[in-house]
Design an enzyme around this catalytic site. Structure first.
Site, PDB file in Angstrom:
ATOM      1  N   LYS A 111       5.602  -3.892  -5.915  1.00 18.45           N
ATOM      2  CA  LYS A 111       6.965  -3.331  -6.328  1.00 18.45           C
ATOM      3  C   LYS A 111       7.423  -3.642  -4.951  1.00 18.45           C
ATOM      4  O   LYS A 111       8.676  -4.674  -5.233  1.00 18.45           O
ATOM      5  CB  LYS A 111       7.393  -2.152  -6.310  1.00 18.45           C
ATOM      6  CG  LYS A 111       8.804  -1.537  -6.748  1.00 18.45           C
ATOM      7  CD  LYS A 111       9.255  -2.308  -7.803  1.00 18.45           C
ATOM      8  CE  LYS A 111      10.907  -2.098  -8.063  1.00 18.45           C
ATOM      9  NZ  LYS A 111      11.775  -2.705  -9.133  1.00 18.45           N
TER      10      LYS A 111
ATOM     11  N   GLY B 290       0.771  -1.240   6.139  1.00 13.86           N
ATOM     12  CA  GLY B 290       0.827  -2.856   6.964  1.00 13.86           C
ATOM     13  C   GLY B 290       0.385  -3.707   8.017  1.00 13.86           C
ATOM     14  O   GLY B 290      -1.161  -3.286   7.118  1.00 13.86           O
TER      15      GLY B 290
ATOM     16  N   HIS C 258      17.314 -34.584 -16.276  1.00  9.12           N
ATOM     17  CA  HIS C 258      17.202 -35.913 -15.035  1.00  9.12           C
ATOM     18  C   HIS C 258      15.638 -34.960 -14.967  1.00  9.12           C
ATOM     19  O   HIS C 258      15.468 -34.814 -14.083  1.00  9.12           O
ATOM     20  CB  HIS C 258      17.620 -35.289 -13.695  1.00  9.12           C
ATOM     21  CG  HIS C 258      18.776 -35.578 -13.828  1.00  9.12           C
ATOM     22  ND1 HIS C 258      19.328 -36.998 -13.523  1.00  9.12           N
ATOM     23  CD2 HIS C 258      20.018 -35.004 -13.705  1.00  9.12           C
ATOM     24  CE1 HIS C 258      20.160 -37.301 -13.895  1.00  9.12           C
ATOM     25  NE2 HIS C 258      21.901 -36.069 -13.694  1.00  9.12           N
TER      26      HIS C 258
ATOM     27  N   CYS D 260       0.839  -1.293  -0.098  1.00  5.31           N
ATOM     28  CA  CYS D 260      -0.431   0.556  -0.014  1.00  5.31           C
ATOM     29  C   CYS D 260       1.127   1.525  -0.103  1.00  5.31           C
ATOM     30  O   CYS D 260       1.823   1.456   0.743  1.00  5.31           O
ATOM     31  CB  CYS D 260      -1.090   0.044   0.970  1.00  5.31           C
ATOM     32  SG  CYS D 260      -2.025  -1.409   1.787  1.00  5.31           S
TER      33      CYS D 260
ATOM     34  N   TRP E   7      -3.250  -2.123  -1.343  1.00  4.93           N
ATOM     35  CA  TRP E   7      -2.445  -4.027  -2.299  1.00  4.93           C
ATOM     36  C   TRP E   7      -3.172  -4.596  -0.860  1.00  4.93           C
ATOM     37  O   TRP E   7      -3.324  -4.678  -0.048  1.00  4.93           O
ATOM     38  CB  TRP E   7      -0.797  -3.943  -2.195  1.00  4.93           C
ATOM     39  CG  TRP E   7      -0.638  -4.527  -2.801  1.00  4.93           C
ATOM     40  CD1 TRP E   7      -1.114  -5.561  -4.234  1.00  4.93           C
ATOM     41  CD2 TRP E   7      -0.374  -6.458  -2.032  1.00  4.93           C
ATOM     42  NE1 TRP E   7      -0.141  -6.656  -4.285  1.00  4.93           N
ATOM     43  CE2 TRP E   7      -0.051  -7.278  -2.430  1.00  4.93           C
ATOM     44  CE3 TRP E   7       0.126  -6.604  -0.480  1.00  4.93           C
ATOM     45  CZ2 TRP E   7       0.343  -9.217  -2.510  1.00  4.93           C
ATOM     46  CZ3 TRP E   7       0.366  -7.610  -0.296  1.00  4.93           C
ATOM     47  CH2 TRP E   7       0.595  -9.233  -1.132  1.00  4.93           C
TER      48      TRP E   7
HETATM   49  C1  G6P Z   1       8.992  -8.205  -5.163  1.00  3.64           C
HETATM   50  C2  G6P Z   1       9.195  -7.034  -6.007  1.00  3.64           C
HETATM   51  C3  G6P Z   1      10.628  -7.571  -6.919  1.00  3.64           C
HETATM   52  C4  G6P Z   1      11.634  -7.953  -6.197  1.00  3.64           C
HETATM   53  C5  G6P Z   1      11.662  -8.342  -4.836  1.00  3.64           C
HETATM   54  C6  G6P Z   1      11.923  -8.175  -3.070  1.00  3.64           C
HETATM   55  O1  G6P Z   1       8.731  -9.894  -5.456  1.00  3.64           O
HETATM   56  O2  G6P Z   1       8.033  -6.912  -7.569  1.00  3.64           O
HETATM   57  O3  G6P Z   1      10.726  -7.352  -8.197  1.00  3.64           O
HETATM   58  O4  G6P Z   1      12.940  -8.617  -6.353  1.00  3.64           O
HETATM   59  O5  G6P Z   1       9.997  -7.789  -3.790  1.00  3.64           O
HETATM   60  O6  G6P Z   1      12.667  -7.142  -3.281  1.00  3.64           O
HETATM   61  P1  G6P Z   1      13.120  -6.017  -2.824  1.00  3.64           P
HETATM   62  O7  G6P Z   1      13.132  -4.771  -3.000  1.00  3.64           O
HETATM   63  O8  G6P Z   1      13.858  -6.349  -1.289  1.00  3.64           O
HETATM   64  O9  G6P Z   1      14.859  -5.905  -3.567  1.00  3.64           O
END
Ligand code: G6P
Length: 608
Positions: free
Chosen positions: A603, A100, A504, A2, A74
């Site tokens: 994100k 959160g 495999h 969010c 979200w």
């Molecule tokens: C989400 C994002 C990814 C990212 C992951 C880890 O899944 O969509 O692109 O790699 O979080 O995020 P961070 O900010 O810890 O690299």
């Protein structure tokens, strides 16, 4: 997850809030809403769906309120409906936005129900609004009511609050989720991320864990968790506003792929002097920590995890010490065995990923020290780690990570060299590799010239439902990252295998409908990989081979090759990532998916 934005000003703030939400959509886009103090009342506008739906509503009902809060959601508690959209209200005069999770919302909800409060949503947020209203009834100030209410909340959250009785005040609280204060002139702001406020200010204060803020037109008061009035330093945003705009690119993802030459430059800046690395860049105690490091444990999620997997090859071969890599969501719940000579490296673009943060908190007392490799300077991960190395990639908006990944790789290779210094890596080797790193911007420029041939290659994928990526050695995690990119944005089911594992199991899947992508630089593993590719061809599988010059794989029926320029063997993972990023981008464009905001993803994953 969010995104929150808030403003207190003398001008109408609806458009400022809306632009802020657009810039925070990377944090979730299930619903959007805002609440504005306007002539003694609160006006609330909410819509299910993306921020654009709220923008359409605002176009029909223009707003003049000068204090307000807004939210893009979200969904965690409750479906992505309008009733569950923030802001949530208690009565008609108090509105709250929240990022959160409130873990103890159920007992609080029961308690508030017995006090006569009615709940209109399924969210955990609504308890905050009613609890605050309930606390206010004891006659305390709005700030004190927020402090007392927050003290009763368990979980990780950031809050923004407005009240019709106090239209000149904007309140905020931070415990476990990010929140910044934007410092204006005669107006002030809050947001989950600096990016949201760049059109109105470039000066920020980072709220610390447990802080409560009360913002008015000309004053910002921040109280720490003990309730003492504190000063948080004002910092200037570094990257300039352009970073948050698409420019002439069709999507943020493509812009971010093409930004990589300058990103490579930025991650090296200030860290190299006369051909060697400056270890002070890792933090004041870095030298003492690196002196005692005999093991490395890397923890991360998603794309960042893949960067960690590549680093293991580098650390074990150049430093000669053991390196383990694990996804944070597993690591944090396992009985991990750690020694006090272990350096814990957390990797994260955002620095707010809940599992990575929890993993750090779980084990930081049991290791020698923690190092965060991260893209967001004020993030929780950076602030809670002993050492930090910023990747300086600039804001990354596309949900699928590109430039953040390659900048992490550079940061990891630099860290490898710094550790290697202590274990006998020669000055000559360090200087040679530093030279190769300094040549990276040009290398990446030349790789971007492959954009057109990769776009052509992508045409073969648009109608496919599955794809298999193969690699060996440090190119295996590159294959994993290639598969992740493809599935994230084109929704094609993609898997990656170490090429030696082909027979495999996955070989059973290979037929003319299963394209096989091989990451095959011209290195000492190439002959082995070629035999694996023969196994694919023998089953009628169509091959797409990314390879280096001077090898013998040629284009023929069922085999398409793309030749990359020669690179230093240690930089192959970086180089071969680029065409795979472009491939997934062009496949997604051909399929017409939402490249920058793929379905169901966000994100920054700040919940477990
Ligand atoms: C989400 C994002 C990814 C990212 C992951 C880890 O899944 O969509 O692109 O790699 O979080 O995020 P961070 O900010 O810890 O690299």
């Amino acid at each position: 997850m969010c995104g929150i934005v808030g403003a207190v000003a003398t001008r109408p703030v609806a458009e400022i809030l809306l632009e802020g939400l657009r810039r925070l959509e990377y944090r979730g886009y299930d619903s959007a809403g805002m609440a504005l103090c306007d002539q003694g009342d609160i006006k609330r506008l909410r819509r299910a769906g993306k921020v654009q739906a709220l923008a359409d509503l605002l176009a029909e009902q223009p707003q003049t309120g000068t204090t307000g809060i807004a939210h893009t959601r979200w969904a965690t508690h409750g479906k992505p409906t309008e009733a569950n959209a923030h802001p949530h209200m208690s009565g008609a005069r108090l509105a709250v936005v929240h990022n959160g999770i409130i873990e103890n919302y159920e007992p609080l909800r029961e308690m508030l129900k017995t006090e006569g409060y009615r709940f209109d949503s399924d969210t955990d947020t609504e308890v905050v609004a009613h609890l605050l209203d309930h606390t206010l009834k004891s006659g305390v100030s709005l700030t004190d009511a927020l402090r007392q209410s927050v003290a009763r909340l368990e979980g990780a959250f950031a809050l923004g609050v407005v009240h019709a009785d106090f239209p000149e005040q904007l309140l905020a609280a931070r415990k476990g989720s990010p929140l910044v204060v934007g410092v204006g002139i005669g107006e002030n702001f809050i947001a989950s991320d600096q990016l949201a406020l760049l059109p109105v200010t470039d000066r920020f204060m980072f709220m610390e864990e447990g802080d409560i803020a009360c913002l008015t037109l000309n004053q910002i008061q921040i109280f720490d968790r003990q309730g003492s009035l504190v000063q948080r330093p004002v910092t200037q945003f570094e990257h300039g506003q352009a970073a948050a705009d698409k420019g002439h690119f069709k999507h943020f993802m493509l812009k971010e792929i093409f930004e990589q030459p300058e990103v490579m430059q930025r991650v090296l800046e200030g860290r190299i002097s006369n051909g060697h690395l400056l270890e002070q860049a890792w933090g004041v105690n870095a030298a003492a920590v690196f002196d005692q490091t005999n093991r490395v444990q890397i923890v991360a999620c998603g794309t960042s995890y893949h960067a960690g997997m590549i680093a293991r090859y580098w650390i074990e071969s150049l430093v000669g010490i053991p390196c383990n890599v694990e996804v944070a969501s597993e690591f944090r719940y396992r009985d991990v065995v750690l020694s006090d000579d272990t350096l814990l490296i957390t990797l994260s673009q955002s620095g707010e990923t809940a599992d990575t943060l929890a993993a750090l908190r779980e084990v930081k007392q049991r290791v020698l020290a923690s190092l965060a490799i991260c893209n967001v300077p004020g993030s929780s991960l950076v602030r809670e780690s002993d050492l930090a190395l910023m990747t300086n990639a600039g804001p990354e908006i596309g949900v699928a990570s590109t430039k953040a990944f390659t900048s992490q790789l550079v940061a990891l290779l630099m860290t490898t060299l710094i550790l290697g210094r202590r274990k006998g890596l020669s000055t000559e080797t360090e200087q040679q590799l530093v030279g190769a790193l300094q040549a990276l911007p040009e290398l990446i420029e030349s790789l971007l010239e492959l954009n057109d041939p990769v776009a052509k290659m992508a045409e073969a994928f648009a109608e496919k439902h599955h794809a298999l990526f193969l690699g060996r050695g440090s190119l295996y995690p590159v294959a994993m990252e290639g598969a992740l990119k493809l599935k994230e944005i084109s929704y094609i089911h993609a898997e990656a295998y170490p090429a030696g594992e082909l027979k495999h199991g996955p070989l059973a899947l290979v037929d003319k409908d299963m394209p096989v992508i091989a990451v095959a630089p011209n290195n000492d593993m190439l002959d082995k990989l070629k035999s694996n590719l023969q196994e694919v061809r023998a089953r009628g599988g169509e091959l797409f081979v990314f390879t280096g010059c001077g090898q013998s794989i040629r284009d023929e029926e069922g085999v398409s090759t793309l030749t990359l320029p020669a690179v230093h063997p240690l930089l192959e993972p970086l180089a071969y990532t680029l065409p795979l990023q472009l491939l997934s981008y062009h496949v997604a464009v051909l399929k017409g998916t939402d490249v920058d905001q793929p379905r169901n993803l966000a994100k920054s994953v700040t919940v477990e």
